[in-house]
Enzyme design. Structure first.
Site, PDB file in Angstrom:
ATOM      1  CG  HIS C 153     -14.658  -4.863  36.559  1.00 14.58           C
ATOM      2  ND1 HIS C 153     -15.020  -3.923  35.517  1.00 14.58           N
ATOM      3  CD2 HIS C 153     -15.913  -4.794  37.298  1.00 14.58           C
ATOM      4  CE1 HIS C 153     -16.266  -3.361  35.991  1.00 14.58           C
ATOM      5  NE2 HIS C 153     -16.661  -3.626  36.812  1.00 14.58           N
ATOM      6  CG  HIS C 200     -13.154  -1.712  38.772  1.00 12.10           C
ATOM      7  ND1 HIS C 200     -13.206  -1.242  37.628  1.00 12.10           N
ATOM      8  CD2 HIS C 200     -14.476  -1.766  39.303  1.00 12.10           C
ATOM      9  CE1 HIS C 200     -14.528  -0.917  37.130  1.00 12.10           C
ATOM     10  NE2 HIS C 200     -15.206  -1.226  38.173  1.00 12.10           N
ATOM     11  CG  HIS C 215     -21.276  -6.484  38.496  1.00 11.08           C
ATOM     12  ND1 HIS C 215     -21.484  -5.873  39.757  1.00 11.08           N
ATOM     13  CD2 HIS C 215     -20.305  -6.052  37.763  1.00 11.08           C
ATOM     14  CE1 HIS C 215     -20.418  -4.910  39.829  1.00 11.08           C
ATOM     15  NE2 HIS C 215     -19.735  -5.186  38.633  1.00 11.08           N
ATOM     16  CG  HIS C 247     -20.115   2.944  39.291  1.00  5.61           C
ATOM     17  ND1 HIS C 247     -21.074   2.370  39.817  1.00  5.61           N
ATOM     18  CD2 HIS C 247     -20.177   2.254  38.345  1.00  5.61           C
ATOM     19  CE1 HIS C 247     -21.350   1.212  39.400  1.00  5.61           C
ATOM     20  NE2 HIS C 247     -20.810   1.076  38.219  1.00  5.61           N
ATOM     21  CE1 TYR C 256     -22.985  -3.241  38.141  1.00  7.12           C
ATOM     22  CE2 TYR C 256     -23.975  -1.497  39.024  1.00  7.12           C
ATOM     23  CZ  TYR C 256     -22.925  -2.067  38.717  1.00  7.12           C
ATOM     24  OH  TYR C 256     -21.703  -1.823  39.294  1.00  7.12           O
ATOM     25  CD  GLU C 266     -20.594  -2.112  35.859  1.00  6.20           C
ATOM     26  OE1 GLU C 266     -19.516  -2.588  36.079  1.00  6.20           O
ATOM     27  OE2 GLU C 266     -20.884  -0.865  36.408  1.00  6.20           O
TER      28      GLU C 266
END
Lengths: 308, 308, 308, 308
Positions: C153, C200, C215, C247, C256, C266
């Site tokens: 993503h 996501h 990112h 997260h 990251y 990431e």
């Protein structure tokens, strides 16, 4: 032969500012087994998988820090011999009678050059690890919180690092596993020592603040347990110093965090096995960041300054 | 003090039926580091993370099995003392001169009551583990195949288990960690012994077939590496005996498989730390299945019958 | 039915300051498969386990950032319909002919309200993932470096977050998975959107700096692979922004870091599955630290300010 | 667009021989959340991390097996459309009114060519996953037993595999992910189908025994959780069929075991993501062992013969 002399870190007495709150923390968040309290404002804990009666003593006090650090030795003869060796080396020792700590035999107490109170003992009641010694299961069900395997090691600070290092290596039979050299490339700024095949049973750091504790470390079994420990810390809003990450020194993975009294603790996993025929690893001062925190490659201010 | 006497399994010489094919297998599938071969039909290997020159010797032969099992001891004085202790115990010893194995000092060879050839030595050239001892990285890049951390332990079979057990415990300083009792509830059918804080450095099983090898075990770092080992075995169509699964004994996780000559090996992870103040774990005969294979809870025929 | 419309992030074109150095980085450190370069200063990569010809295009440029973001859609009819739907919504679209990107069919290009160039396409040559589609092995041997599973993503920044969010949800069929509300408790400061069952496929953050990249994210299989990624980054002295950690949003684990041109990427693992019947998760402004970095519970300055 | 039509396996009703004992098993060993029982000898469960009111219904009966398999669809319009499509395809459907299952809307029931009862529904009360949708924690504390993430998929057997496969692909929008061909190289012996991006939402196996269940599968998060599941099974003496190991098909890791009524269940982790533009994987009959059990590379008799 094989494992002789000093075997391992066995117990330590930690000063906490609020005993009740600390009992709750060490039982429910750290997931240690609460073994009861006594009439002297002390509470006793062990890890579920430890067999001896207790490895952590909490003592109500008005400042944080560690009262003393206890190593279990092989047997009574070893205790007598090490007492004698210590005195021959010029270290005063004191005998603390059986029963001063519950379920614990006589202890030999001495002060190291860095100002810390150490003690040796050889007997503590084996209360078992919930699995028994006959046809045991392989896992302990119902573990809560972080639930480490054992008290693993301590990192402590004081000015006369050389004195404590030599005492541990020359009298108590520890091996030097890793060292960080100072900017002069000669002086040890920190040393990691083992009395077994672990990557460290104790670490000394050169620091003007004598008799101080950097952290007590608890062993976890896997990197996934390290993640779970970090998650549990957040659920309970435990103050995390740094981690999860890997150390360059020992190669172990780690989180540093603070108990409610501000005492730093570590939840640690891994670390290579060390045998006394292996060369120690040497870190130079310019690589100290990567040595301590392999991923960030730099020290943080809090890690350097906060001790109790 | 601390780690003294016998330190760890250091090397072993394995008979293979096709040396070239076996070199390929141990280098590319097992992922060991090939250290070369000599003029005597022998090839030498170490795990990437081991520091001594070799831990595995392959020897071309017309039947599989293990020629000898070598333990590294603390130093020259220990070697001399143990040689003397063995002879005092009634065991004949033989001195094999330095250089018979490359980069390896003098060895003291003896036969155990179970018929196996053992040897003790204290010196083998430290060639490093690819990381160096000054500001090392924490991982070795470019690892291929199964790539274990080290030679970990052996399980070997013979009739006079009691004799070998007593020799290792009484003379060589090993501790009894776990035992399986026979149907009579008295006799040891198998024993797991350690000379360090590992759950086992060697295991003896009662079996009429003297001087036989059940398996040589290689240490992996994580359960995920155990899975990867099984995957690699399938990619290369290695014959798997059983696993991945957990042992009841030691609580380690494991796969058993066979090398191209039919020698069983284990890729092993975990196992609790054992100190000599801990009670041994005892398994009764009716629980032997769960003791060995914690998940299937039963032995398989091949596991019981195939030795080399 | 089932998976229709927009399927997944398919490719993106990243600007790099030194193409040769970047090829080395993405091949050897990120462990992507280098698919070649063309005569237009572009290089093409895929993850080993991806099947389409490429998912990453590097373009030599004098500033970092992302040229465009491409989603693969279900089929030709979907491409035509979405083109039409976009125009009906008031978005200009442009047709880029087949062959402009190698092994890739016609693309429909449009600019989102946050200023980013997006494109839709339905055809790219399936070159396979090294395992084949007939009796495949379960693992790809010989993986090097970080070696992610796939492009996962993007997180991108722009002022008109509401406009891009609505475009993706109302026209392209994305679902809102998580959102961070601003201090007023009403306005979205960031949204996480999916076109599949992933937590996501894209995230938009409100930021005055239009058309910027926070990112590009690459998927790893396990938390142990996240650790290995951090280790590889240190071995190669890759600049790490933060991590490994978890997260709060998506519950995924992450690191990251920055590529040699300063583009943040990431390495991500996990994240729950989301279906469109599930309620979105809402984070309030006071909990934004824990939302982003579940363990540190606070944002770091660099994470907030550096975009390309 | 994106996820439309049939979304996922939503619930199933399993026949058990002793409801009380089964409630204890599914709550304490499987670690599902017990949602209560009704007056019709049924008990309701969900995984802790599932949000809908229940995913498993146990029904007291005198033989084991599955009564019906329910898929949740996107919305009311989808339900109406699929009902109509099924009838147009020649499949009779029945409307089961809201409230027949607690907290569940109207269901459309039909029989597949393999004899199984399926149903579609679009509404079930979202009772949450213990974390809430506003500033949630990232982990659910206090999980007990195996504690899977969700009901994942089913493998079911019947003679007219082709009929059920075509019904699911042509009418319900499923994609073919993997298939095992028979000895003739043409006929499907087993197919794995998905309605999302999972490696499978359902699998059909050709078998004369119509309307039979091979297993219901529960998702675990990590390979370490698979190990823990096996450990929990042994502690509770659950009958394990096989595992832990990896599948060739889907690449997932697995354990198969039996509930107290003899219904097989799977605790599953992993599996690659599948999108409908990807080629299906084909296995030939000579590789069926490796396809199912990647490590043993052979089927076991029990796995082939026991269905309920």
């Amino acid at each position: 032969m094989a494992i002789t002399g000093v075997m391992r870190p066995g117990h330590c007495q930690l000063r906490v500012l609020d005993l009740d709150a600390s009992i709750t923390f060490y039982r429910d968040v750290m997931g240690l087994q609460f073994m009861g309290r006594d009439g002297r404002d002390r509470a006793f804990f062990k890890c579920l998988d430890e067999r001896d009666h207790h490895s952590l003593i909490l003592r109500q006090a008005d400042r944080a820090g560690m009262d003393f650090y206890g190593f279990k030795v092989r047997d009574a003869a070893t205790l007598a011999r090490l007492d004698s060796d210590l005195r021959a080396y010029g270290i005063s020792t004191e005998r603390i009678p059986e029963g001063d700590l519950p379920e614990t035999g006589e202890r030999v107490r001495f002060q190291a050059p860095t100002g810390h109170q150490f003690e040796l003992y050889w007997r503590k009641t084996d209360v078992g690890n919930h699995l028994g010694c006959r046809n045991p299961e392989a896992i302990i069900e119902g573990r809560k919180g972080i639930s480490p395997v054992r008290l693993d090691h301590w990192q402590i600070h004081g000015a006369d690092l050389d004195g404590s290092r030599d005492l541990f290596c020359d009298v108590l039979g520890f091996s030097l596993v890793e060292r960080i050299l100072g900017e002069d490339g000669k002086q040890d700024m920190a040393v990691w020592l083992t009395c077994s095949a672990k990557a460290h049973d104790i670490a000394f750091v050169r620091d003007e603040r004598n008799d101080t504790l950097h952290h007590a470390s608890y062993l976890l079994e896997t990197w996934e347990q390290v993640l779970k420990a970090a998650d549990v810390m957040t659920v309970h809003r435990v103050s995390i110093d740094i981690g999860p990450l890997r150390h360059g020194i020992t190669r172990g993975t780690t989180i540093y965090a603070f108990d409610p009294s501000g005492n730093r603790f570590e939840t640690f996993c891994g670390g290579y096995d060390f045998y006394p025929d292996m060369q120690p690893t040497v870190w130079t001062w310019d690589e100290v960041g990567r040595a301590i925190f392999y991923h960030t490659r730099e020290l943080n201010e809090r890690f350097l300054t906060v001790v109790t």
